[in-house]
Design a protein around this motif. Structure first.
Motif, PDB file in Angstrom:
ATOM      1  N   LEU B  45       0.829  -1.204   0.000  1.00  0.00           N
ATOM      2  CA  LEU B  45       0.000   0.000   0.000  1.00  0.00           C
ATOM      3  C   LEU B  45       0.867   1.260   0.000  1.00  0.00           C
ATOM      4  N   LEU B  46       1.899   1.234   0.855  1.00  0.00           N
ATOM      5  CA  LEU B  46       2.759   2.417   0.947  1.00  0.00           C
ATOM      6  C   LEU B  46       3.520   2.640  -0.355  1.00  0.00           C
ATOM      7  N   SER B  47       3.974   1.559  -0.954  1.00  0.00           N
ATOM      8  CA  SER B  47       4.729   1.758  -2.200  1.00  0.00           C
ATOM      9  C   SER B  47       3.789   2.226  -3.314  1.00  0.00           C
ATOM     10  N   PHE B  48       2.539   1.756  -3.271  1.00  0.00           N
ATOM     11  CA  PHE B  48       1.552   2.241  -4.244  1.00  0.00           C
ATOM     12  C   PHE B  48       1.367   3.749  -4.083  1.00  0.00           C
ATOM     13  N   LEU B  49       1.229   4.154  -2.814  1.00  0.00           N
ATOM     14  CA  LEU B  49       1.066   5.595  -2.547  1.00  0.00           C
ATOM     15  C   LEU B  49       2.309   6.358  -2.980  1.00  0.00           C
ATOM     16  N   GLY B  50       3.466   5.790  -2.665  1.00  0.00           N
ATOM     17  CA  GLY B  50       4.725   6.441  -3.029  1.00  0.00           C
ATOM     18  C   GLY B  50       4.845   6.631  -4.518  1.00  0.00           C
ATOM     19  N   ALA B  51       4.415   5.592  -5.270  1.00  0.00           N
ATOM     20  CA  ALA B  51       4.514   5.682  -6.724  1.00  0.00           C
ATOM     21  C   ALA B  51       3.502   6.677  -7.269  1.00  0.00           C
ATOM     22  N   LEU B  70      11.204   4.845  -9.496  1.00  0.00           N
ATOM     23  CA  LEU B  70      11.356   3.463  -9.939  1.00  0.00           C
ATOM     24  C   LEU B  70      11.295   2.492  -8.763  1.00  0.00           C
ATOM     25  N   THR B  71      11.889   2.931  -7.643  1.00  0.00           N
ATOM     26  CA  THR B  71      11.925   2.077  -6.459  1.00  0.00           C
ATOM     27  C   THR B  71      10.527   1.686  -6.022  1.00  0.00           C
ATOM     28  N   TRP B  72       9.644   2.673  -6.026  1.00  0.00           N
ATOM     29  CA  TRP B  72       8.306   2.390  -5.484  1.00  0.00           C
ATOM     30  C   TRP B  72       7.567   1.379  -6.338  1.00  0.00           C
ATOM     31  N   SER B  73       7.644   1.537  -7.677  1.00  0.00           N
ATOM     32  CA  SER B  73       6.888   0.587  -8.497  1.00  0.00           C
ATOM     33  C   SER B  73       7.474  -0.827  -8.391  1.00  0.00           C
ATOM     34  N   MET B  74       8.800  -0.939  -8.250  1.00  0.00           N
ATOM     35  CA  MET B  74       9.379  -2.273  -8.101  1.00  0.00           C
ATOM     36  C   MET B  74       9.016  -2.855  -6.734  1.00  0.00           C
ATOM     37  N   LEU B  75       8.996  -1.990  -5.723  1.00  0.00           N
ATOM     38  CA  LEU B  75       8.622  -2.457  -4.377  1.00  0.00           C
ATOM     39  C   LEU B  75       7.186  -2.963  -4.359  1.00  0.00           C
ATOM     40  N   LEU B  76       6.342  -2.300  -5.140  1.00  0.00           N
ATOM     41  CA  LEU B  76       4.936  -2.712  -5.194  1.00  0.00           C
ATOM     42  C   LEU B  76       4.839  -4.157  -5.694  1.00  0.00           C
ATOM     43  N   PRO B 392      -5.846   1.359 -17.798  1.00  0.00           N
ATOM     44  CA  PRO B 392      -4.406   1.176 -18.041  1.00  0.00           C
ATOM     45  C   PRO B 392      -3.582   2.426 -17.791  1.00  0.00           C
ATOM     46  N   GLN B 393      -4.241   3.584 -17.899  1.00  0.00           N
ATOM     47  CA  GLN B 393      -3.467   4.812 -17.713  1.00  0.00           C
ATOM     48  C   GLN B 393      -2.951   4.950 -16.280  1.00  0.00           C
ATOM     49  N   ILE B 394      -3.673   4.335 -15.324  1.00  0.00           N
ATOM     50  CA  ILE B 394      -3.205   4.418 -13.929  1.00  0.00           C
ATOM     51  C   ILE B 394      -1.884   3.670 -13.792  1.00  0.00           C
ATOM     52  N   TRP B 395      -1.817   2.483 -14.400  1.00  0.00           N
ATOM     53  CA  TRP B 395      -0.582   1.701 -14.326  1.00  0.00           C
ATOM     54  C   TRP B 395       0.550   2.431 -15.053  1.00  0.00           C
ATOM     55  N   LEU B 396       0.221   3.006 -16.195  1.00  0.00           N
ATOM     56  CA  LEU B 396       1.251   3.737 -16.937  1.00  0.00           C
ATOM     57  C   LEU B 396       1.736   4.941 -16.126  1.00  0.00           C
ATOM     58  N   PHE B 397       0.822   5.517 -15.348  1.00  0.00           N
ATOM     59  CA  PHE B 397       1.199   6.661 -14.525  1.00  0.00           C
ATOM     60  C   PHE B 397       2.121   6.221 -13.384  1.00  0.00           C
ATOM     61  N   ILE B 398       1.785   5.091 -12.778  1.00  0.00           N
ATOM     62  CA  ILE B 398       2.588   4.611 -11.646  1.00  0.00           C
ATOM     63  C   ILE B 398       4.007   4.261 -12.103  1.00  0.00           C
ATOM     64  N   THR B 399       4.102   3.628 -13.264  1.00  0.00           N
ATOM     65  CA  THR B 399       5.411   3.131 -13.696  1.00  0.00           C
ATOM     66  C   THR B 399       6.150   4.121 -14.594  1.00  0.00           C
ATOM     67  N   ARG B 400       5.691   5.369 -14.639  1.00  0.00           N
ATOM     68  CA  ARG B 400       6.324   6.297 -15.571  1.00  0.00           C
ATOM     69  C   ARG B 400       7.798   6.572 -15.293  1.00  0.00           C
TER      70      ARG B 400
END
Lengths: 342, 573
Positions: B45-51, B70-76, B392-400
């Motif tokens: 949850l925290l890494s999701f928020l961080g991303a 990048l760290t946050w999305s990989m942590l997720l 899909p745009q949410i995922w693209l936003f998180i991993t940008r």
């Protein structure tokens, strides 16, 4: 005009423009346009479903007469499907998965039957998928039809697995043709190749259509020895088998319709941008003409398929030839188009 | 920002304690597992928020920590995987890797990730070899060895996946992707020959995974093969997006991010479910998870696998403009290869799903173990994969932050285009939700029609159950035999034999399996140890290929004809 109608129009317009990301050009009330177009698409789907078994019946007839055997009437396939649907089902609980697969396959064929143009290009405003989408649907549906055979075990499983793998690998084999269409949706793809001459700059597309035609034609289906084996070993009875037969017919007709559309797009009616009364009647005339042409084209395809059935090749070899030929023709077509539009 | 950073750290500490201290585990086994899953959930949850909120540099006030996007999305991804892990050793590896992601220094990351990699196999010479995969993090980019070591990283992380069971397979994947994305950004551009070498390494990993998915006998082994194939495919996208000068490099980046999204989460669900034996009320849940995981990895339209094929094709289509014909042809072959890999992944998943279904028919009592504590990760994966497929745009936003490119739409501005995947410089777009709704509605409608007109009056007659081959025989009731299908997938969907048939017998059928592919890397070791075997195999390969060419007469003629025409077309322009 009262505000409700205006409100309704704006909602419809927003909906269609959102769905298709493009402007909907029409002067008639949008709800009329919407109902009319949806009805036309459903009619087309119904037309393919109704005529597919007749087409298989015709192929069986032609094949039998070429071989010099007595043949059943053209409607025999429909009668068979109808008979299967009303036969008491000897359904085993363990075959629930098979039933699910068959119905999923049937449902997957429906969008393909809706979106592949039979008589006219889809009118503006409706979302139209691209070639990759349609081919994935058809390949997915084919795989679902073969899976009940593959789950039986023993020798049947090996044979069915070969077919499963071969049909699955058709998707990569079709990649050059996807590049040829440039990722555009079917409507803009056909609009682009509409005016090309099949002898010069449109030759590549004729070749691509030929490649897709190979997918539909190079098959062992009902009537040949191989597929008698398939249908007798199929662990399905009753309505499941009826739907299986219907779906396999529809898939073949969809492939061939797509192939002839790409080969000869001029035979399709082109919907006008701003419909008026005179243009509308002209368009309807073209549609009727296209349906007639479609029947002729499918007749020729049936003759071709009947001819293919005379060739005695094992199913594995047939699969190898099919994948190789489709890829090769696709690469050639792509190469030819590349020289024209680098 | 500080909250996210501190929360992440404290949750990690908690996970560490829960993994390491055996005192907590002995008397309260269940509670400890629950605690660990809960802590991983908090980390996710925290890494999701961080991303989502771009908490970059949130931990810089601590000297060795530095967290960027990048760290946050990989942590997720890692946290979702961590929830389904059973053993302490694997959990510890996850924790080490998670801490490694938070490190600012590449050396420290290398140390922690290397420890995690050596922890995964536990013992043996593989544990000694695997940490070498992180060497590129520890040497300067302009070193002569760096390209060679990058190849080693790709192959070794791919190889490390094969040893894992369950969600632990994610650990090497995360290490590989994190490392490569960091190092390749520093390169910026690589010459074509080096690009092709690296791509060939990816291809080797993908092909190895496909073979493994076809030949392996155990469900978890098949899944590892599928993940390995997926990894090879995704890493090739990453390479092309970061080090190539192709027109479609941006779209390759989107393809990579889409591959890391719904498809991977679907695979993660399958990895977790395959380890979970259940019966009774939970079977329905299990079937639901399996079906959705299968769908996300398949080639059916709008699924995660389809998104990968589609975006790859668009990227390569965009790259084909303004390049030489030979390069365009190589790109075409690359697209075909990637599509073959994804199709083979689908077949691997089919084998898994059928084996899992047969497994359920076993009548042996199964311990109902550890369902409750893993549900968090199951539902997390399922929810994530559905959410990211439809939006899909949410995922693209998180991993940008992984790949710099066009800016995706922010999920906070509630825009209709959140549902649409659009690509830079291309007219095409895809709306997965529309098709899924269409097919769902179609399915419901067809079933309704059929049940109205055809099924209802046939219900009673269908109660007579008998196997198909006895349909014409007089009805004799025989007690139903128990299914004696074992846990493995050896009898299900013999794709290996099918592949052998389709390739004209050049793989040598069963012999290929016996030689050792099914027993992992033994094949490699044996070949290295006995050079005589190599000679004999080479000779047999030559003879077999000669025989094969002989048998494929028609195909060869077609092929040569095609090659001739093809060369002619090239030379004519």
């Amino acid at each position: 005009m009262d505000p409700a109608v205006i409100g309704g129009r704006s909602v419809y317009r927003a909906f269609f423009e959102y769905m298709s990301q493009e402007f909907v050009p029409t002067t008639m009330p949008l709800w009329v346009w919407f109902v009319g177009c949806t009805f036309a698409l459903i009619m087309q789907c119904g037309w393919i479903i109704l005529t597919a078994p007749l087409w298989t019946g015709l192929t069986n007839c032609l094949s039998a007469s070429l071989k010099g055997e007595p043949s059943f009437p053209i409607t025999s396939r429909w009668r068979d499907i109808w008979h299967q649907c009303y036969k008491p089902s000897l359904h085993d609980k363990s075959q629930d998965l098979n039933r699910l697969l068959i119905f999923c396959a049937f449902v997957l064929v429906l969008p393909a039957a809706i979106f592949i143009p039979v008589c006219t290009l889809t009118v503006n405003g409706f979302p139209v998928p691209n070639l990759l989408f349609i081919c994935s649907l058809l390949v997915g549906a084919t795989l679902m039809l073969i899976l009940p055979l593959a789950t039986q075990g023993y020798f049947s499983a090996v044979k069915a697995s070969v077919r499963l793998l071969g049909e699955g690998l058709l998707l990569p084999a079709l990649i050059p043709i996807f590049f040829l269409s440039g990722g555009r949706n079917l409507r803009s793809f056909f609009t682009q190749i509409y005016t090309l001459s099949p002898l010069t700059d449109g030759a590549a597309y004729v070749l691509a259509g030929g490649a897709i035609c190979v997918v539909g034609v190079l098959n062992y289906d009902e009537g040949s020895d191989e597929s008698d084996y398939d249908s007798t070993c199929l662990p399905l009875t009753g309505i499941d088998k009826g739907v299986w037969l219907l779906t396999s017919d529809c898939i073949k007709v969809c492939w061939l319709t797509l192939a002839v559309d790409i080969m000869w797009p001029t035979s399709l009616a082109m919907p006008m941008v701003v419909p008026g009364a005179a243009l509308m009647s002209q368009w309807f005339g073209q549609c009727v003409e296209s349906v007639g042409l479609w029947i002729c084209k499918m007749g020729i395809a049936a003759l071709l398929l009947a001819g293919v059935r005379l060739v005695v090749v094992s199913s594995t070899r047939m699969m190898q030839i099919k994948i190789g030929t489709v890829f090769l023709l696709g690469v050639l077509a792509w190469q030819m188009a590349y020289t024209y539009t680098p | 920002m500080v909250f996210v950073g501190l929360g992440g750290l404290s949750a990690f500490t908690g996970v560490n304690i829960a993994c390491v201290l055996p005192i907590l585990r002995k008397p309260f086994n269940i509670q400890c597992d629950l605690l660990r899953s809960g802590l991983w959930g908090i980390v996710a949850l925290l890494s999701f928020l961080g991303a989502l909120f771009q908490c970059q540099g949130g931990l810089t006030w601590l000297p060795i920590f530095g967290a960027d996007g990048l760290t946050w999305s990989m942590l997720l991804v890692l946290a979702i995987a961590g929830g389904g892990i059973c053993s302490h050793r694997e959990a510890l590896a996850c924790v080490f890797l998670g801490l490694g992601f938070l490190m600012s220094s590449p050396l420290l990351f290398g140390l922690l990730a290397g420890t995690a990699l050596s922890l995964l196999p536990g013992k043996g010479w593989k544990a000694l070899c695997l940490p070498f995969a992180v060497l590129p993090a520890c040497i300067p980019v302009d070193s002569l060895l760096s390209v060679f070591l990058l190849c080693l990283t790709i192959v070794q992380t791919g190889w490390a996946i094969l040893d894992q069971r369950g969600t632990t397979s994610v650990v090497p994947v995360c290490i590989g992707i994190f490392l490569l994305s960091r190092i390749l950004v520093e390169y910026g551009y690589l010459p074509l020959t080096i690009q092709i070498t690296l791509l060939m390494c990816c291809g080797c990993v993908a092909v190895g995974g496909c073979f493994w998915a076809f030949y392996a006998q155990d469900i978890e082994e098949i899944l590892c093969g599928v993940v390995m194939a997926w990894y090879g495919c995704v890493v090739s996208d990453l390479l092309l997006s970061l080090v190539s000068t192709l027109e479609g490099a941006d779209i390759f980046g989107i393809a990579f991010r889409l591959g890391l999204g719904p498809c991977f989460l679907g695979l993660l669900v399958l990895l977790a479910v395959a380890q979970w034996q259940s019966s009774g009320a939970y079977i329905l849940f299990k079937r639901f998870f399996v079906a959705l995981g299968m769908f996300q990895g398949s080639v059916l339209p709008s699924s995660g696998g389809f998104l990968m094929i589609w975006s790859n094709l668009e990227a390569i289509g965009a790259s084909m403009t303004k390049v030489k014909p030979a390069l365009a042809f190589i790109l075409l072959l690359l697209a075909t290869f990637q599509c073959i890999v994804i199709t083979c992944m689908t077949f691997g998943l089919l084998r898994v799903i059928l084996a899992l279904l047969y497994q359920n028919k076993q009548e042996t009592p199964v311990k109902e173990e550890r369902f409750y504590d893993r549900q968090i990760s199951f539902w997390g994966c399922i929810g994530g994969s559905i959410l990211f497929l439809f939006l899909p745009q949410i995922w693209l936003f998180i991993t940008r932050p992984i790949i710099a490119g066009s800016m995706p739409i922010s999920p906070f501005s509630w825009d209709k285009n959140l549902f649409v995947i659009t690509l830079p410089y291309r007219e095409t777009y895809l709306i997965p939700i529309v098709f899924c709704l269409l097919v769902g509605g179609g399915f419901w409608g067809v079933m309704r029609l059929v049940s109205l007109f055809l099924w209802d009056n046939r219900q009673e007659e269908s109660l007579r159950i008998m196997p198909l081959w006895k349909q014409a025989a007089p009805f004799v009731e025989i007690r139903e035999k128990k299914h004696d299908i074992c846990l493995d997938a050896s009898g299900v969907l013999p794709m290996s034999v099918a592949l052998d048939f389709l390739l004209g017998g050049c793989l040598g059928g069963r012999r290929f399996i016996i030689l050792g592919l099914s027993h992992g890397d033994r094949l490699f070791i044996r070949y290295c140890r006995y050079s005589l075997v190599i000679l004999r195999t080479m000779r047999s390969i030559i003879f077999r290929s000669g025989l094969w060419c002989d048998r494929q007469g028609v195909a060869w003629i077609l092929l040569l004809l095609g090659v001739g025409l093809f060369i002619g077309l090239f030379s004519s322009t």
